[in-house]
Design a protein around this motif. Structure first.
Motif, PDB file in Angstrom:
ATOM      1  N   SER A  44      28.285  -6.858  -7.722  1.00 39.22           N
ATOM      2  CA  SER A  44      28.090  -5.445  -7.376  1.00 39.22           C
ATOM      3  C   SER A  44      27.163  -5.277  -6.177  1.00 39.22           C
ATOM      4  CB  SER A  44      27.518  -4.687  -8.584  1.00 39.22           C
ATOM      5  OG  SER A  44      26.203  -5.147  -8.903  1.00 39.22           O
ATOM      6  N   ARG A  45      26.243  -6.232  -5.975  1.00 36.44           N
ATOM      7  CA  ARG A  45      25.277  -6.134  -4.868  1.00 36.44           C
ATOM      8  C   ARG A  45      25.787  -6.760  -3.574  1.00 36.44           C
ATOM      9  NH1 ARG A  45      19.837  -8.682  -6.675  1.00 36.44           N
ATOM     10  NH2 ARG A  45      19.174  -7.800  -4.663  1.00 36.44           N
ATOM     11  N   LEU A  46      26.790  -7.618  -3.677  1.00 38.49           N
ATOM     12  CA  LEU A  46      27.331  -8.299  -2.496  1.00 38.49           C
ATOM     13  C   LEU A  46      28.773  -7.855  -2.269  1.00 38.49           C
ATOM     14  CD1 LEU A  46      25.932 -11.887  -3.206  1.00 38.49           C
ATOM     15  CD2 LEU A  46      25.214 -10.373  -1.343  1.00 38.49           C
ATOM     16  N   PRO A  47      28.999  -6.858  -1.439  1.00 39.09           N
ATOM     17  CA  PRO A  47      30.366  -6.346  -1.236  1.00 39.09           C
ATOM     18  C   PRO A  47      31.314  -7.374  -0.629  1.00 39.09           C
ATOM     19  CG  PRO A  47      28.826  -5.376   0.331  1.00 39.09           C
ATOM     20  CD  PRO A  47      28.001  -6.101  -0.674  1.00 39.09           C
ATOM     21  N   GLY A  48      30.776  -8.378   0.045  1.00 41.97           N
ATOM     22  CA  GLY A  48      31.644  -9.384   0.655  1.00 41.97           C
ATOM     23  C   GLY A  48      32.003 -10.533  -0.264  1.00 41.97           C
ATOM     24  N   LEU A  49      31.469 -10.510  -1.504  1.00 39.52           N
ATOM     25  CA  LEU A  49      31.691 -11.628  -2.432  1.00 39.52           C
ATOM     26  C   LEU A  49      32.989 -11.467  -3.207  1.00 39.52           C
ATOM     27  CD1 LEU A  49      30.759 -14.174  -4.005  1.00 39.52           C
ATOM     28  CD2 LEU A  49      29.464 -12.642  -5.515  1.00 39.52           C
ATOM     29  N   ARG A  50      33.801 -12.542  -3.203  1.00 38.01           N
ATOM     30  CA  ARG A  50      35.000 -12.613  -4.034  1.00 38.01           C
ATOM     31  C   ARG A  50      34.886 -13.857  -4.906  1.00 38.01           C
ATOM     32  NH1 ARG A  50      34.747  -8.424  -2.382  1.00 38.01           N
ATOM     33  NH2 ARG A  50      36.216  -7.145  -1.182  1.00 38.01           N
ATOM     34  N   MET A  51      34.837 -13.665  -6.216  1.00 34.14           N
ATOM     35  CA  MET A  51      34.605 -14.784  -7.129  1.00 34.14           C
ATOM     36  C   MET A  51      35.865 -15.108  -7.917  1.00 34.14           C
ATOM     37  SD  MET A  51      31.432 -15.407  -9.776  1.00 34.14           S
ATOM     38  CE  MET A  51      31.852 -14.180 -11.001  1.00 34.14           C
ATOM     39  N   HIS A  52      36.198 -16.412  -7.959  1.00 32.78           N
ATOM     40  CA  HIS A  52      37.361 -16.886  -8.708  1.00 32.78           C
ATOM     41  C   HIS A  52      36.881 -17.886  -9.766  1.00 32.78           C
ATOM     42  CE1 HIS A  52      40.011 -15.201  -5.593  1.00 32.78           C
ATOM     43  NE2 HIS A  52      39.207 -15.759  -4.705  1.00 32.78           N
ATOM     44  N   LEU A  53      37.095 -17.571 -11.023  1.00 29.41           N
ATOM     45  CA  LEU A  53      36.755 -18.497 -12.103  1.00 29.41           C
ATOM     46  C   LEU A  53      37.952 -19.388 -12.394  1.00 29.41           C
ATOM     47  CD1 LEU A  53      34.755 -16.231 -14.584  1.00 29.41           C
ATOM     48  CD2 LEU A  53      33.862 -17.973 -13.035  1.00 29.41           C
ATOM     49  N   PHE A  54      37.683 -20.673 -12.567  1.00 28.27           N
ATOM     50  CA  PHE A  54      38.747 -21.657 -12.790  1.00 28.27           C
ATOM     51  C   PHE A  54      38.355 -22.480 -14.014  1.00 28.27           C
ATOM     52  CE2 PHE A  54      40.718 -25.797 -12.143  1.00 28.27           C
ATOM     53  CZ  PHE A  54      42.017 -25.462 -11.777  1.00 28.27           C
ATOM     54  N   PHE A  55      39.318 -22.730 -14.912  1.00 26.26           N
ATOM     55  CA  PHE A  55      39.024 -23.458 -16.145  1.00 26.26           C
ATOM     56  C   PHE A  55      39.943 -24.663 -16.285  1.00 26.26           C
ATOM     57  CE2 PHE A  55      38.025 -18.949 -16.821  1.00 26.26           C
ATOM     58  CZ  PHE A  55      36.660 -19.061 -17.077  1.00 26.26           C
ATOM     59  N   THR A  56      39.376 -25.764 -16.776  1.00 27.05           N
ATOM     60  CA  THR A  56      40.130 -27.010 -16.865  1.00 27.05           C
ATOM     61  C   THR A  56      40.567 -27.355 -18.288  1.00 27.05           C
ATOM     62  OG1 THR A  56      38.069 -28.281 -17.079  1.00 27.05           O
ATOM     63  CG2 THR A  56      38.936 -27.953 -14.854  1.00 27.05           C
ATOM     64  N   ARG A  57      40.047 -26.635 -19.294  1.00 23.93           N
ATOM     65  CA  ARG A  57      40.414 -26.900 -20.678  1.00 23.93           C
ATOM     66  C   ARG A  57      40.588 -25.577 -21.422  1.00 23.93           C
ATOM     67  NH1 ARG A  57      36.063 -31.693 -22.343  1.00 23.93           N
ATOM     68  NH2 ARG A  57      36.579 -33.117 -20.632  1.00 23.93           N
ATOM     69  N   GLY A  58      41.143 -25.685 -22.629  1.00 29.48           N
ATOM     70  CA  GLY A  58      41.299 -24.503 -23.451  1.00 29.48           C
ATOM     71  C   GLY A  58      42.455 -23.643 -23.014  1.00 29.48           C
ATOM     72  N   PRO A  59      42.636 -22.490 -23.672  1.00 28.73           N
ATOM     73  CA  PRO A  59      43.776 -21.609 -23.357  1.00 28.73           C
ATOM     74  C   PRO A  59      43.748 -21.068 -21.932  1.00 28.73           C
ATOM     75  CG  PRO A  59      42.195 -20.541 -24.847  1.00 28.73           C
ATOM     76  CD  PRO A  59      41.806 -21.972 -24.772  1.00 28.73           C
ATOM     77  N   GLU A  60      42.533 -20.928 -21.352  1.00 32.73           N
ATOM     78  CA  GLU A  60      42.442 -20.397 -19.989  1.00 32.73           C
ATOM     79  C   GLU A  60      43.071 -21.339 -18.975  1.00 32.73           C
ATOM     80  OE1 GLU A  60      39.787 -20.935 -21.906  1.00 32.73           O
ATOM     81  OE2 GLU A  60      39.054 -18.951 -22.500  1.00 32.73           O
ATOM     82  N   ALA A  61      43.033 -22.647 -19.250  1.00 29.13           N
ATOM     83  CA  ALA A  61      43.575 -23.628 -18.313  1.00 29.13           C
ATOM     84  C   ALA A  61      45.076 -23.487 -18.145  1.00 29.13           C
ATOM     85  CB  ALA A  61      43.238 -25.047 -18.778  1.00 29.13           C
ATOM     86  N   ALA A  62      45.741 -22.873 -19.119  1.00 34.80           N
ATOM     87  CA  ALA A  62      47.195 -22.716 -19.037  1.00 34.80           C
ATOM     88  C   ALA A  62      47.583 -21.804 -17.876  1.00 34.80           C
ATOM     89  CB  ALA A  62      47.719 -22.143 -20.356  1.00 34.80           C
ATOM     90  N   THR A  63      46.685 -20.887 -17.510  1.00 34.09           N
ATOM     91  CA  THR A  63      47.003 -19.964 -16.417  1.00 34.09           C
ATOM     92  C   THR A  63      46.415 -20.407 -15.077  1.00 34.09           C
ATOM     93  OG1 THR A  63      45.054 -18.633 -16.989  1.00 34.09           O
ATOM     94  CG2 THR A  63      47.168 -17.994 -17.980  1.00 34.09           C
ATOM     95  N   THR A  64      45.331 -21.209 -15.101  1.00 33.59           N
ATOM     96  CA  THR A  64      44.704 -21.620 -13.839  1.00 33.59           C
ATOM     97  C   THR A  64      45.092 -23.023 -13.401  1.00 33.59           C
ATOM     98  OG1 THR A  64      42.749 -22.507 -14.976  1.00 33.59           O
ATOM     99  CG2 THR A  64      42.692 -20.187 -14.353  1.00 33.59           C
ATOM    100  N   GLY A  65      45.561 -23.855 -14.334  1.00 30.58           N
ATOM    101  CA  GLY A  65      45.824 -25.256 -14.018  1.00 30.58           C
ATOM    102  C   GLY A  65      44.667 -26.117 -14.485  1.00 30.58           C
ATOM    103  N   ASP A  66      44.863 -27.420 -14.540  1.00 26.78           N
ATOM    104  CA  ASP A  66      43.840 -28.276 -15.146  1.00 26.78           C
ATOM    105  C   ASP A  66      42.852 -28.850 -14.135  1.00 26.78           C
ATOM    106  OD1 ASP A  66      45.553 -29.958 -13.874  1.00 26.78           O
ATOM    107  OD2 ASP A  66      45.818 -31.349 -15.558  1.00 26.78           O
TER     108      ASP A  66
END
Length: 456
Positions: free
Chosen positions: A381-403
């Motif tokens: 919220s304080r850094l308008p130029g920041l774009r953050m991407h979370l990436f996961f290697t295990r668990g159910p989240e990894a199915a959508t992001t890759g391992d």
């Protein structure tokens, strides 16, 4: 705030300054080495008078290797003494890696030295008589050097506790230096007089002064402790260690740098470990370390109480966005707790109203391994130029992001990033190596890709 910012900015030098000073340091060392290896030729010992042809060449090479081993052995202290001038040029992690490489080189030269010296006389066995005591000192010196090299290279395999190994290594360094002085000044008449003898005394004297300075510096750090202000959960198996300087203001540091800490608490062994300073230099009244509890020592940090004392030696490192142009676009790629230097940089940029474009790719095993969730929401919220991407290697989240962060994933996540952006990578060794290998193929410059080792 501006005074704090200015002092912090001076800690990390520009690439041009580092290159010039690095070249000068290398040239000085090469000149010293050249002078040392010339001694067997300019100041021939009496043993050379009766050697001819290949026997003489072999003896000369043996003496040259001995000189190289001796000079490198004395210079080794420079790479491990945590001299900030050298840290700002090369980075302490690189100095430590070079120290290890030089240790192996010294061991090889020291091993070949007696073989080539004695082979022309068709003997490799030193008689156990009083006459040959300098040679016997050299033999003990060789065995000590080989032991240091082996235990340093295979410490983990030998299961040597770090603190025990480090103490033994330091004691051995003093013993080896003393043995080197005795051996060199007595084994060859080249060093019995004149320039070689004087140079040897000067070299040993400078080594003793540097060692004394290093010992005094560490003693000074210990008697000026900071105070633990808070130990709070930062996520699963992770804590925030907040430290308050006794003077009221922390030392100046650049965002992304690290420090060595030693905690004085009943439940924590008195060991020294390096951690990134995760706080912002713009807030000098407190230092923060975000530590994952992944080993016996780090797990004991959970028992630390407010009011406990902590010694801090820092700052060190050159992994900071201060190395780049003040308006350069940034790409940050972190693995797990390797997010901490990026956290410091982002906090600093938020405090200084830096609105540049920043892409943060943060890889974790699962969603539960993400630390300081609220802090990163606030930074977004304080850094308008920041774009953050979370990436996961295990668990159910990894199915959508890759391992894992492969070329396809990185190309997609960095689609909108300029190829002239400065890229900072910190995380496990394998992850850093894989990402750093892929990025040039996506158009990012080798010269603008910076990495920080996950541990020293």
């Amino acid at each position: 705030m501006k005074h704090t910012e200015g002092k912090a900015a001076m800690i990390v030098w520009s690439q041009a300054t580092r290159t010039v000073l690095g070249v000068l340091v290398v040239l000085v060392i090469l000149v010293v080495l050249a002078g040392a290896v010339s001694i067997p030729f300019r100041f021939e010992s009496s043993s050379m008078l009766y050697k001819f042809g290949s026997a003489k060449v072999m003896l000369q090479i043996g003496k040259v290797l001995g000189m190289v081993a001796g000079v490198l052995l004395l210079i080794q202290l420079l790479w491990s003494a945590r001299i900030r001038f050298l840290d700002r040029i090369f980075g302490l992690n690189n100095l430590f890696r070079f120290h290890r490489l030089m240790g192996i080189t010294i061991a090889a030269c020291a091993l070949l030295h007696p073989i080539l010296v004695y082979l022309p006389d068709n003997t490799l066995i030193i008689p156990l008589t009083k006459r040959y005591w300098p040679e016997l000192v050299g033999l003990g010196l060789l065995l000590c050097i080989l032991s240091m090299a082996i235990t340093s290279t295979f410490r983990s395999s030998l299961r040597l506790p770090y603190e025990f190994w480090r103490t033994a290594h330091r004691v051995a360094a003093v013993v080896v230096t003393a043995g080197l002085a005795v051996h060199v000044l007595n084994v060859s008449d080249s060093f019995g007089r004149g320039v070689p003898q004087t140079a040897t005394y000067w070299a040993i004297g400078l080594w003793v002064l540097l060692f004394a300075w290093m010992t005094a510096h560490r003693f000074w750090i210990r008697i000026r402790p900071h105070t633990v202000a808070a130990v709070e959960p930062a996520g699963r198996d992770t804590v925030r260690l907040c430290v308050r300087p006794r003077t009221g203001r922390a030392f100046a540091y650049a965002p992304g740098q690290f420090a060595f800490i030693r905690i004085r608490s009943a439940g924590v062994r008195s060991e020294e470990h390096p951690f990134t300073i995760a706080s912002s230099p713009q807030r000098p009244k407190e230092l923060e370390f975000v530590i994952r509890l992944c080993g016996d020592w780090t797990r004991s940090i959970a028992t630390v109480q407010p009011g406990d004392q902590i010694s801090i030696d820092g700052p060190y490192g050159i992994f900071s966005h201060f190395r780049c142009n003040g308006h350069a676009e940034l790409v940050m790629i972190a693995g797990g707790i390797g997010i901490t230097p990026m956290l410091s940089m982002l906090r600093y940029m938020a405090d200084s109203n830096d609105h540049r474009k920043i892409t943060l790719i943060w890889s974790n095993k699962t969603k539960d391994d993400v630390v300081l969730v609220d802090t990163f929401r606030e930074l977004e919220s304080r850094l308008p130029g920041l774009r953050m991407h979370l990436f996961f290697t295990r668990g159910p989240e990894a199915a959508t992001t890759g391992d894992r962060l492969n070329r396809v994933i990185l190309e997609r996540l960095l689609m909108d990033s300029g190829r002239d952006a400065a890229v900072f990578i910190c995380g496990p060794e394998g992850m850093m190596a894989g990402v750093a290998k892929v990025l040039p193929g996506l158009g990012f410059s080798h010269q603008r890709i910076f990495t920080e080792r996950f541990s020293l």
